[in-house]
Design an enzyme around this catalytic site. Structure first.
Site, PDB file in Angstrom:
ATOM      1  N   CYS A  26      -0.928  -5.889  -1.277  1.00  9.52           N
ATOM      2  CA  CYS A  26       0.117  -5.925  -2.300  1.00  9.52           C
ATOM      3  C   CYS A  26       1.134  -6.991  -1.887  1.00  9.52           C
ATOM      4  CB  CYS A  26       0.801  -4.564  -2.366  1.00  9.52           C
ATOM      5  SG  CYS A  26       1.577  -4.150  -0.779  1.00  9.52           S
ATOM      6  N   CYS A 110       9.719  -3.827   2.504  1.00 11.04           N
ATOM      7  CA  CYS A 110       9.331  -4.243   1.151  1.00 11.04           C
ATOM      8  C   CYS A 110      10.527  -4.098   0.217  1.00 11.04           C
ATOM      9  CB  CYS A 110       8.173  -3.380   0.657  1.00 11.04           C
ATOM     10  SG  CYS A 110       7.755  -3.762  -1.048  1.00 11.04           S
ATOM     11  N   HIS A 138       6.585  10.238   8.100  1.00 14.57           N
ATOM     12  CA  HIS A 138       6.164   8.885   7.721  1.00 14.57           C
ATOM     13  C   HIS A 138       7.355   7.939   7.905  1.00 14.57           C
ATOM     14  CE1 HIS A 138       4.969   5.458   5.316  1.00 14.57           C
ATOM     15  NE2 HIS A 138       3.715   5.873   5.460  1.00 14.57           N
ATOM     16  N   GLU A 140       8.479   5.459   6.295  1.00 13.26           N
ATOM     17  CA  GLU A 140       9.273   5.173   5.094  1.00 13.26           C
ATOM     18  C   GLU A 140      10.248   6.322   4.817  1.00 13.26           C
ATOM     19  OE1 GLU A 140       7.108   3.845   1.576  1.00 13.26           O
ATOM     20  OE2 GLU A 140       8.743   4.602   0.332  1.00 13.26           O
ATOM     21  N   SER A 237      -2.451   4.859   7.136  1.00 13.09           N
ATOM     22  CA  SER A 237      -1.972   4.214   5.911  1.00 13.09           C
ATOM     23  C   SER A 237      -1.931   5.246   4.784  1.00 13.09           C
ATOM     24  CB  SER A 237      -2.909   3.057   5.545  1.00 13.09           C
ATOM     25  OG  SER A 237      -2.657   2.636   4.236  1.00 13.09           O
ATOM     26  N   ASN A 239      -1.016   5.098   1.628  1.00 13.72           N
ATOM     27  CA  ASN A 239      -1.583   4.743   0.319  1.00 13.72           C
ATOM     28  C   ASN A 239      -3.098   4.703   0.357  1.00 13.72           C
ATOM     29  OD1 ASN A 239      -2.578   1.713  -0.004  1.00 13.72           O
ATOM     30  ND2 ASN A 239      -0.965   1.729   1.540  1.00 13.72           N
ATOM     31  N   SER A 282      -2.737  -2.309   2.534  1.00 12.85           N
ATOM     32  CA  SER A 282      -2.559  -3.011   3.814  1.00 12.85           C
ATOM     33  C   SER A 282      -3.878  -3.521   4.399  1.00 12.85           C
ATOM     34  CB  SER A 282      -1.859  -2.075   4.810  1.00 12.85           C
ATOM     35  OG  SER A 282      -2.455  -0.795   4.791  1.00 12.85           O
TER      36      SER A 282
HETATM   37  O1  0CN Z   1      -0.593   1.090   4.695  1.00 16.71           O
HETATM   38  P1  0CN Z   1       0.812   0.650   4.585  1.00 16.71           P
HETATM   39  O2  0CN Z   1       1.329  -0.220   5.677  1.00 16.71           O
HETATM   40  O3  0CN Z   1       1.833   1.850   4.473  1.00 16.71           O
HETATM   41  P2  0CN Z   1       1.773   3.320   3.874  1.00 16.71           P
HETATM   42  O4  0CN Z   1       0.797   3.377   2.772  1.00 16.71           O
HETATM   43  O5  0CN Z   1       1.442   4.244   5.012  1.00 16.71           O
HETATM   44  O6  0CN Z   1       3.172   3.577   3.399  1.00 16.71           O
HETATM   45  O7  0CN Z   1       0.939  -0.125   3.203  1.00 16.71           O
HETATM   46  C1  0CN Z   1       2.092  -0.822   2.861  1.00 16.71           C
HETATM   47  C2  0CN Z   1       3.022   0.049   2.170  1.00 16.71           C
HETATM   48  C3  0CN Z   1       4.317   0.081   2.306  1.00 16.71           C
HETATM   49  C4  0CN Z   1       5.610   0.190   2.431  1.00 16.71           C
HETATM   50 FE1  SF4 Z   2       5.813  -2.558  -1.290  1.00 13.28          FE
HETATM   51 FE2  SF4 Z   2       4.534  -0.602  -0.002  1.00 13.28          FE
HETATM   52 FE3  SF4 Z   2       4.254  -0.893  -2.659  1.00 13.28          FE
HETATM   53 FE4  SF4 Z   2       3.201  -2.664  -1.047  1.00 13.28          FE
HETATM   54  S1  SF4 Z   2       2.612  -0.525  -1.164  1.00 13.28           S
HETATM   55  S2  SF4 Z   2       4.393  -3.130  -2.907  1.00 13.28           S
HETATM   56  S3  SF4 Z   2       4.651  -2.745   0.629  1.00 13.28           S
HETATM   57  S4  SF4 Z   2       6.149  -0.374  -1.576  1.00 13.28           S
END
Ligand code: 0CN
Ligand code: SF4
Length: 323
Positions: A26, A110, A138, A140, A237, A239, A282
C-alpha cells in the site's frame, strides 16, 4: 508390517490460479520503506529503526542487509545516529524523548494512522471519551493510545467488550479504529456499540484504511471461487492475518499465510483444483511471484489476475529526504 501408503504423484495436474487485485504494498508501506532506504543513502549506515518498519520478515531482512538496525525502543539507539519510527505510529512520548536527546528522527508513520491520532486528539479536546476498536498489544494501538493521557481511551477488542463497556460518568463518547481491522468484525462491534449508545456516529465512519478495505474485498471474491487461498505475508502483520480469515469466511476450504514459497506445505493442495493468491499490504510482489513460480513448477497451472480496483494513492516523503 503395515502396508506402505501409495504415493500419489500429484504433479502436473491442472490448477486454476487466480491472483487478487489489489494485493501487496500500500502507499503507507511503500513510503515507510523508502524513508529507510533514502535515510541510508543520505546519512550512511547504520540507520536505526524503532520497531519493524513494516511487519514483513523479507522487507526487514533486506533493509538489515543494507545497514538498518532494528530496535525495540529508543533507549536502544545512540544519540548521534538517525532513527526512523515505523509505519504503525508511536506514542507521543517517543518523538518527545528523541527531541530531548537532540536525535535526528524520521517519522514513517502512515499518514492514515496519523489522521487517526489527530482525530483522537480532537475528540479528547472536545471532552469526549474515546473507544478505540483494535487489538491489544499491536504497535498501532499502543501508538494511538499513547497520543493521549492514560484513561482517555478505552480499548474495545470484541463485541463482548462493546457490550460490557462502562461509560465514564458524564462523558460523551466517540470512537476510532485501528486501520487494519476486519471490515465485517468491526461493523459488528460498532453495531453493538451503537445499540447501546445511539448518539455515536454512523458505523461507516471507521478508520479502516483504503488498502485494508480493498484487499479484503478482493480476497472475498477469491475465497468464494477458490478451494485454497494462499496469503503472502508475515505472522505479525495484522492486515495479512485478516485476509486469511476473510478468505475462509468467504468460502475457501482452506486459507494459509506464508512468508514465501518455501513455507508452502504441498499437502494443502490435496483435492485442490482452484487456488487464489493474494498478499498483505506489507508483502513485496517478488514473493507473490515466487509463490506463482513454485505452483507453476508443480502443476499445469493456468494463471489469471482478477479485474480489481486500481489504487492510485501515494504519500509524499518527508522533505528532509527529498531536498
Ligand atoms: O503488516 P503491516 O506492517 O502492519 P499491520 O497490518 O500489522 O498493522 O502493514 C502496514 C500497515 C500499517 C500501518
Ligand atoms: Fe497506511 Fe497501514 Fe493502510 Fe498501508 S495498511 S495505507 S500503512 S494504514
Amino acid at each position: 508390517m503395515p502396508p506402505t501408503p501409495a504415493v500419489v504423484d500429484d504433479t502436473r495436474r491442472p490448477m486454476t490460479v487466480r491472483l487478487a487485485a489489489p494485493r501487496g504494498f500500500c502507499a503507507g508501506v511503500d513510503r515507510a520503506i523508502q524513508i529507510v532506504e533514502r535515510a541510508l543513502e543520505k546519512y550512511g549506515a547504520p540507520v536505526y529503526v524503532r520497531h519493524e518498519i513494516v511487519h514483513n520478515k523479507h522487507v526487514v531482512d533486506r533493509l538489515k542487509a543494507m545497514g538498518a538496525v532494528f530496535v525495540k525502543e529508543l533507549d536502544d539507539c545512540p544519540d548521534d545516529r538517525p532513527v526512523v519510527f515505523s509505519a504503525h505510529g508511536v506514542p507521543k512520548s517517543v518523538p518527545a524523548t528523541a527531541r530531548s536527546r537532540e536525535m535526528l528522527f524520521l517519522d514513517a508513520t502512515c499518514p492514515l494512522v496519523s489522521k487517526v491520532h489527530v482525530e483522537a486528539e480532537r475528540h479528547h479536546a472536545a471532552g469526549r471519551h474515546i473507544l478505540l476498536i483494535g487489538h491489544a498489544g499491536h504497535p498501532e494501538v499502543i501508538g494511538t493510545m499513547g497520543q493521549l493521557p492514560p484513561g482517555a481511551i478505552t480499548l474495545i477488542e470484541t463485541v463482548g467488550d462493546a457490550e460490557t463497556f462502562v461509560r465514564p460518568v458524564h462523558a460523551p463518547l466517540a470512537y476510532a479504529t485501528q486501520t487494519t481491522l476486519s471490515v465485517d468484525d468491526t461493523a459488528e462491534i460498532l453495531a453493538a456499540l451503537k445499540r447501546r449508545f445511539p448518539e455515536l456516529p454512523d458505523p461507516h465512519k471507521e478508520d479502516i484504511c483504503y488498502a485494508t478495505t480493498n484487499r479484503q474485498e478482493a480476497v472475498k471474491r477469491l475465497g468464494a471461487v477458490s478451494d485454497l487461498v494462499l496469503v503472502v505475508g508475515s505472522k505479525n502483520s495484522s492486515n495479512s492475518v485478516r485476509l486469511v480469515e476473510v478468505a475462509q469466511r468467504a468460502g475457501a476450504v482452506a486459507a494459509h499465510l506464508v512468508d514465501d514459497a518455501a513455507q508452502i506445505d504441498w499437502a494443502w493442495f490435496e483435492g485442490v483444483r482452484s487456488l487464489g493468491v493474494t498478499a498483505g499490504a506489507s508483502a513485496p510482489e517478488s514473493l507473490v511471484q515466487g509463490v506463482i513460480d513454485a505452483v507453476c513448477a508443480r502443476f499445469d497451472a493456468e494463471v489469471s489476475e482478477d479485474d480489481g480496483l486500481r489504487e492510485t494513492v501515494t504519500f509524499k516523503l518527508p522533505r528532509v529526504l527529498t531536498a
